[in-house]
Scaffold this motif. Structure first.
Motif, mmCIF file in Angstrom:
data_model
loop_
_atom_site.group_PDB
_atom_site.id
_atom_site.type_symbol
_atom_site.label_atom_id
_atom_site.label_comp_id
_atom_site.label_asym_id
_atom_site.label_seq_id
_atom_site.Cartn_x
_atom_site.Cartn_y
_atom_site.Cartn_z
ATOM 1 N N HIS A 170 42.799 28.645 23.619
ATOM 2 C CA HIS A 170 42.203 27.514 24.329
ATOM 3 C C HIS A 170 43.060 27.148 25.537
ATOM 4 O O HIS A 170 44.269 26.958 25.427
ATOM 5 C CB HIS A 170 42.084 26.296 23.411
ATOM 6 N N SER A 171 42.414 27.054 26.691
ATOM 7 C CA SER A 171 42.999 26.493 27.905
ATOM 8 C C SER A 171 42.000 25.483 28.435
ATOM 9 O O SER A 171 40.796 25.752 28.450
ATOM 10 C CB SER A 171 43.247 27.576 28.953
ATOM 11 N N PHE A 172 42.472 24.319 28.873
ATOM 12 C CA PHE A 172 41.570 23.309 29.411
ATOM 13 C C PHE A 172 41.426 23.488 30.916
ATOM 14 O O PHE A 172 42.416 23.660 31.636
ATOM 15 C CB PHE A 172 42.070 21.896 29.104
ATOM 16 N N ASP A 173 40.193 23.407 31.406
ATOM 17 C CA ASP A 173 39.957 23.479 32.844
ATOM 18 C C ASP A 173 40.031 22.087 33.457
ATOM 19 O O ASP A 173 40.425 21.123 32.786
ATOM 20 C CB ASP A 173 38.612 24.164 33.147
ATOM 21 N N GLU A 174 39.662 21.982 34.733
ATOM 22 C CA GLU A 174 39.797 20.703 35.431
ATOM 23 C C GLU A 174 38.867 19.619 34.901
ATOM 24 O O GLU A 174 39.027 18.430 35.209
ATOM 25 C CB GLU A 174 39.560 20.892 36.933
ATOM 26 N N PHE A 175 37.897 20.005 34.071
ATOM 27 C CA PHE A 175 36.964 19.035 33.504
ATOM 28 C C PHE A 175 37.336 18.632 32.074
ATOM 29 O O PHE A 175 36.713 17.747 31.499
ATOM 30 C CB PHE A 175 35.539 19.606 33.511
ATOM 31 N N GLY A 176 38.336 19.317 31.507
ATOM 32 C CA GLY A 176 38.712 19.052 30.128
ATOM 33 C C GLY A 176 38.000 19.938 29.130
ATOM 34 O O GLY A 176 38.075 19.714 27.917
ATOM 35 N N ASP A 177 37.309 20.966 29.622
ATOM 36 C CA ASP A 177 36.603 21.904 28.750
ATOM 37 C C ASP A 177 37.475 23.103 28.413
ATOM 38 O O ASP A 177 38.286 23.560 29.229
ATOM 39 C CB ASP A 177 35.322 22.408 29.429
ATOM 40 N N THR A 178 37.282 23.643 27.220
ATOM 41 C CA THR A 178 37.983 24.845 26.825
ATOM 42 C C THR A 178 37.383 26.067 27.521
ATOM 43 O O THR A 178 36.201 26.073 27.887
ATOM 44 C CB THR A 178 37.917 25.060 25.300
#
Length: 391
Positions: free
Chosen positions: A358-366
């Motif tokens: 899991h990595s979070f993007d700029e929106f907080g999504d995985t």
């Protein structure tokens, strides 16, 4: 991918058996007296029709906390679980969020189950600068706003999720239905709730885009158990399958009533129907039904099953605990660490959980797009296909 999930099953089972004997309290002596307390909240339906899913979330967070305390992952702190029952109701969820946000020892929250409940919970927690990580919300607007397709914009900087999106899960199901499933036409139904509507719409859009026919659409109400009218429409339309956007309390009886009326195709849905309680409403008439979910694992230890979101909840809790370990040592107290926890969680990259990385993007999504298709056989869900959704 399936091998990785099965490996995760073994690891989680062993860890749970070890953890059940662990105490949440530290030992005696001077060191114990100096140990501070930090709380991780859970907001989920712990009672009511969706309690199987909610208790799976709570128990999995509990497991992660026990293990972290045993390892002393957060230096100088003992982590305490603070679980609140939202009964799958947005107003009740907001009250739970207000209660937790007013507690100065709460540094983060795992939840909610329902996307509609998070629409009420997220703004409350954001105001208090409390990190929220959902293991189950899939509605795109929660992270990307109402114009998520054309002009995505993050609404709450404290909100994250390890669950994937309706705009990915629905299409994954459509691709499977048209491909390995061999279904060329579908009747699409949703329960009018945020999760169900989003999932059904995403399925239908992708299904048509890839050459399938949507022969009809309809809605049901949460709490309905008599589906005679919609079943009549399905029988008249003669689709190869039915796609249901909603949850297992309605999906089970709907599957049974379709079978009673002679419908030969499967009822398919998302992770909201992937629960053992689906068979309370469907019985053996649920056999052949299909569900997509993000992980493959077995329950052990707690009397309640982990259900669809247990593994994701375990990963979410451990991501939050890592954030606590980074932010708390340099803060004067828990409240003072809240902003640091948000930052630390947002910087999560390549976290290796039991549901994958899991990595979070700029929106907080995985960035994790792994899904599994399950088929109901003899009142149990059997995994039959795993893959990553490809745009």
């Amino acid at each position: 991918m399936k091998g990785r999930f099965l490996q995760a099953v073994t690891v989680l089972g062993v860890l749970l058996l070890l953890a059940t004997g662990c105490s949440r309290e530290e030992g005696g002596g001077q060191a114990a007296a100096e140990t501070k307390t930090v709380k991780i909240g859970v907001i989920a339906p712990l009672t009511g029709p969706l309690s199987e899913l909610g208790l799976g979330i709570k128990n999995s967070v509990d497991l992660a906390i026990r293990q972290a305390n045993e390892k002393k992952t957060v230096a100088g702190y003992n982590i305490v679980l603070a679980a609140e029952d939202d009964t799958a109701d947005p107003a009740t969820g907001a009250n739970a969020a207000n209660k937790l946000s007013s507690d100065p020892l709460v540094a983060g929250v795992i939840g909610t189950l329902n996307s509609s409940v998070s629409q009420s919970v997220a703004p409350v927690l954001a105001k208090a600068n409390i990190t929220q990580i959902s293991p189950a919300n899939t509605n795109d607007t929660l992270t990307r706003g109402p114009k998520f397709k054309d002009a995505p914009k993050r609404i709450w900087p404290t909100y994250f999720r390890v669950a994937s999106l309706d705009s990915l899960q629905g299409p994954f199901g459509a691709d499977y239905a048209l491909g390995d499933g061999g279904f060329k036409s579908a009747f699409v139904i949703n329960d009018k709730k945020t999760y169900g509507q989003g999932l059904a719409n995403a399925f239908a859009e992708r299904f048509k885009e890839k050459g399938g026919q949507v022969l009809g659409t309809d809605t049901v109400n949460p709490g309905d158990r008599d589906f005679g009218a919609v079943v009549t429409k399905v029988i008249g339309a003669k689709p190869d399958m039915v796609y249901y956007g909603g949850e297992y309390p309605e999906a089970g009886p709907l599957a049974a009533q379709l079978k009673d009326r002679g419908f030969k195709g499967p009822l398919m849905g998302g992770d909201g129907i992937y629960a053992s309680d689906f068979f309370k409403g469907a019985g053996d008439k649920g056999d052949g039904s299909l569900a997509t979910s993000v992980s493959d694992y077995e329950a052990a230890g707690f009397k309640e099953s982990y259900s669809a979101y247990g593994a994701l909840s375990y990963d979410a809790a451990n991501i939050l605990i890592q954030g606590l370990a980074k932010a708390l040592p340099s803060a004067s107290d828990v409240q003072g660490a809240r902003a640091g926890v948000v930052t630390a969680v947002g910087e999560t990259r390549s976290f290796k959980g039991i549901t994958g990385e899991h990595s979070f993007d700029e929106f907080g999504d995985t960035n994790n797009r792994a899904w599994t298709v399950y088929k109901a056989e003899n009142k149990e869900w059997k995994d039959i296909f795993s893959g990553e959704f490809q745009l």
